[in-house]
Scaffold this motif. Sequence first.
Motif, PDB file in Angstrom:
ATOM      1  N   HIS A  89       5.390   5.660   3.669  1.00 47.67           N
ATOM      2  CA  HIS A  89       4.096   5.383   3.331  1.00 47.67           C
ATOM      3  C   HIS A  89       3.886   3.996   3.216  1.00 47.67           C
ATOM      4  N   ARG A  90       2.666   3.624   3.623  1.00 52.70           N
ATOM      5  CA  ARG A  90       2.535   2.245   3.415  1.00 52.70           C
ATOM      6  C   ARG A  90       1.853   1.860   1.928  1.00 52.70           C
ATOM      7  N   PHE A  91       2.239   0.616   1.629  1.00 59.20           N
ATOM      8  CA  PHE A  91       1.732  -0.008   0.458  1.00 59.20           C
ATOM      9  C   PHE A  91       0.246  -0.247   0.456  1.00 59.20           C
ATOM     10  N   ALA A  92      -0.432  -0.216  -0.584  1.00 61.93           N
ATOM     11  CA  ALA A  92      -1.799  -0.259  -0.466  1.00 61.93           C
ATOM     12  C   ALA A  92      -2.171  -0.668  -2.022  1.00 61.93           C
ATOM     13  N   ALA A  93      -3.247  -1.600  -1.995  1.00 60.64           N
ATOM     14  CA  ALA A  93      -3.952  -1.933  -3.322  1.00 60.64           C
ATOM     15  C   ALA A  93      -4.656  -0.669  -4.242  1.00 60.64           C
ATOM     16  N   GLU A  94      -4.744  -0.606  -5.321  1.00 59.99           N
ATOM     17  CA  GLU A  94      -5.487   0.286  -6.299  1.00 59.99           C
ATOM     18  C   GLU A  94      -5.017   1.518  -5.931  1.00 59.99           C
ATOM     19  N   ARG A  95      -3.556   1.875  -5.777  1.00 58.70           N
ATOM     20  CA  ARG A  95      -3.181   3.076  -5.621  1.00 58.70           C
ATOM     21  C   ARG A  95      -1.926   3.236  -6.539  1.00 58.70           C
ATOM     22  N   ARG A  96      -1.518   4.261  -7.197  1.00 53.46           N
ATOM     23  CA  ARG A  96      -0.466   4.613  -7.973  1.00 53.46           C
ATOM     24  C   ARG A  96       0.928   4.484  -7.088  1.00 53.46           C
ATOM     25  N   LEU A  97       1.891   4.283  -7.783  1.00 54.68           N
ATOM     26  CA  LEU A  97       3.221   4.219  -7.077  1.00 54.68           C
ATOM     27  C   LEU A  97       3.973   5.197  -7.744  1.00 54.68           C
ATOM     28  N   VAL A  98       4.063   6.412  -7.051  1.00 53.86           N
ATOM     29  CA  VAL A  98       4.728   7.587  -7.719  1.00 53.86           C
ATOM     30  C   VAL A  98       6.172   8.004  -6.608  1.00 53.86           C
ATOM     31  N   LEU A  99       7.078   7.807  -7.446  1.00 56.71           N
ATOM     32  CA  LEU A  99       8.563   8.137  -6.528  1.00 56.71           C
ATOM     33  C   LEU A  99       9.112   9.294  -7.434  1.00 56.71           C
ATOM     34  N   CYS A 100       9.695  10.252  -6.883  1.00 56.83           N
ATOM     35  CA  CYS A 100      10.295  11.444  -7.328  1.00 56.83           C
ATOM     36  C   CYS A 100       9.583  11.948  -8.788  1.00 56.83           C
ATOM     37  N   GLY A 101       8.308  11.899  -8.423  1.00 54.61           N
ATOM     38  CA  GLY A 101       7.516  12.414  -9.661  1.00 54.61           C
ATOM     39  C   GLY A 101       7.179  11.431 -10.776  1.00 54.61           C
ATOM     40  N   GLU A 102       7.624  10.261 -10.751  1.00 52.37           N
ATOM     41  CA  GLU A 102       7.568   9.180 -11.809  1.00 52.37           C
ATOM     42  C   GLU A 102       6.558   7.987 -11.330  1.00 52.37           C
ATOM     43  N   VAL A 103       5.856   7.753 -12.443  1.00 52.36           N
ATOM     44  CA  VAL A 103       4.754   6.935 -12.072  1.00 52.36           C
ATOM     45  C   VAL A 103       5.438   5.462 -12.163  1.00 52.36           C
ATOM     46  N   ILE A 104       5.608   4.683 -11.297  1.00 47.74           N
ATOM     47  CA  ILE A 104       6.367   3.371 -11.302  1.00 47.74           C
ATOM     48  C   ILE A 104       5.256   2.061 -11.752  1.00 47.74           C
ATOM     49  N   PRO A 105       5.345   1.422 -12.525  1.00 45.26           N
ATOM     50  CA  PRO A 105       4.341   0.489 -12.897  1.00 45.26           C
ATOM     51  C   PRO A 105       4.640  -0.710 -12.109  1.00 45.26           C
ATOM     52  N   TYR A 106       3.696  -1.091 -10.769  1.00 54.54           N
ATOM     53  CA  TYR A 106       3.910  -1.938  -9.995  1.00 54.54           C
ATOM     54  C   TYR A 106       2.484  -2.348  -9.345  1.00 54.54           C
ATOM     55  N   GLU A 107       2.163  -3.580  -9.038  1.00 53.16           N
ATOM     56  CA  GLU A 107       1.041  -4.162  -8.598  1.00 53.16           C
ATOM     57  C   GLU A 107       0.549  -3.202  -7.214  1.00 53.16           C
ATOM     58  N   LEU A 108       1.266  -2.755  -6.489  1.00 54.36           N
ATOM     59  CA  LEU A 108       0.642  -1.968  -5.213  1.00 54.36           C
ATOM     60  C   LEU A 108       1.324  -0.374  -5.538  1.00 54.36           C
ATOM     61  N   GLY A 109       0.541   0.392  -4.964  1.00 53.92           N
ATOM     62  CA  GLY A 109       0.893   1.788  -4.643  1.00 53.92           C
ATOM     63  C   GLY A 109       1.197   2.251  -3.213  1.00 53.92           C
ATOM     64  N   LEU A 110       1.286   3.612  -2.937  1.00 57.69           N
ATOM     65  CA  LEU A 110       1.620   3.964  -1.693  1.00 57.69           C
ATOM     66  C   LEU A 110       0.224   4.775  -1.199  1.00 57.69           C
ATOM     67  N   LEU A 111      -0.124   4.469  -0.088  1.00 54.68           N
ATOM     68  CA  LEU A 111      -1.169   5.048   0.549  1.00 54.68           C
ATOM     69  C   LEU A 111      -0.985   6.523   1.267  1.00 54.68           C
ATOM     70  N   GLY A 112      -1.865   7.306   0.896  1.00 53.63           N
ATOM     71  CA  GLY A 112      -1.578   8.869   1.612  1.00 53.63           C
ATOM     72  C   GLY A 112      -2.707   9.681   1.012  1.00 53.63           C
ATOM     73  N   HIS A 113      -2.582  10.902   1.673  1.00 52.25           N
ATOM     74  CA  HIS A 113      -3.618  12.169   1.425  1.00 52.25           C
ATOM     75  C   HIS A 113      -3.316  12.427   0.138  1.00 52.25           C
ATOM     76  N   SER A 114      -2.167  12.814  -0.150  1.00 54.61           N
ATOM     77  CA  SER A 114      -1.533  13.263  -1.331  1.00 54.61           C
ATOM     78  C   SER A 114      -1.344  12.177  -2.388  1.00 54.61           C
ATOM     79  N   ASP A 115      -0.554  12.347  -3.411  1.00 53.68           N
ATOM     80  CA  ASP A 115       0.026  11.468  -4.288  1.00 53.68           C
ATOM     81  C   ASP A 115       0.831  10.307  -3.336  1.00 53.68           C
ATOM     82  N   ALA A 116       1.215  10.661  -2.208  1.00 49.64           N
ATOM     83  CA  ALA A 116       2.085   9.638  -1.318  1.00 49.64           C
ATOM     84  C   ALA A 116       3.593   9.633  -1.915  1.00 49.64           C
TER      85      ALA A 116
END
Length: 156
Positions: free
Chosen positions: A10-37
């Motif tokens: 998944h591509r990094f994008a601004a104003e998205r949450r970064l969710v990995l293995c169900g954990e929300v990771i605090p970071y300036e970028l999130g991942l772009l996707g239809h779901s939570d990516a």
Amino acid sequence: MRIGHGYDVHRFAAERRLVLCGEVIPYELGLLGHSDADVAVHALMDAILGAAALGDIGRLFPDSDPKYEGADSMLLLERVVALVSEKGFSVSNADITIIAQRPKLAPYIGQMRENIAKSLGISTDRVNVKATTEEGLGFTGSLEGVSAHAVVLLNE
Ligand code: MG
């Protein structure tokens, strides 16, 4: 026993949450996707479906379907586990590799393992999550995105 492999990007994008293995990771970028990516859980679901020869998540949860917009990938994972158990399979173990230049994921690995184990209905010592960089190379190195691999063993 049946083995399966999954891979996702998944591509990094601004104003998205970064969710990995169900954990929300605090970071300036999130991942772009239809779901939570959640790229790691997507790779894991494809590994489970692969082992059971049941296709892939694109077929099961099409991103053209508005139902899956912003979907919690952990809930989709539980549906995948239910689907394979209906076919007589149980998950023996899972090994996930997340490839990200940033952020540092080490502090979150323990919680990620617990989240995945809970959704798979297995003990934490059957779930491994690891993170690596690609030494600044390629699309992960240039912070364009995050990729993940997963392998899973199913018992028949
Ligand atoms: Mg995906």
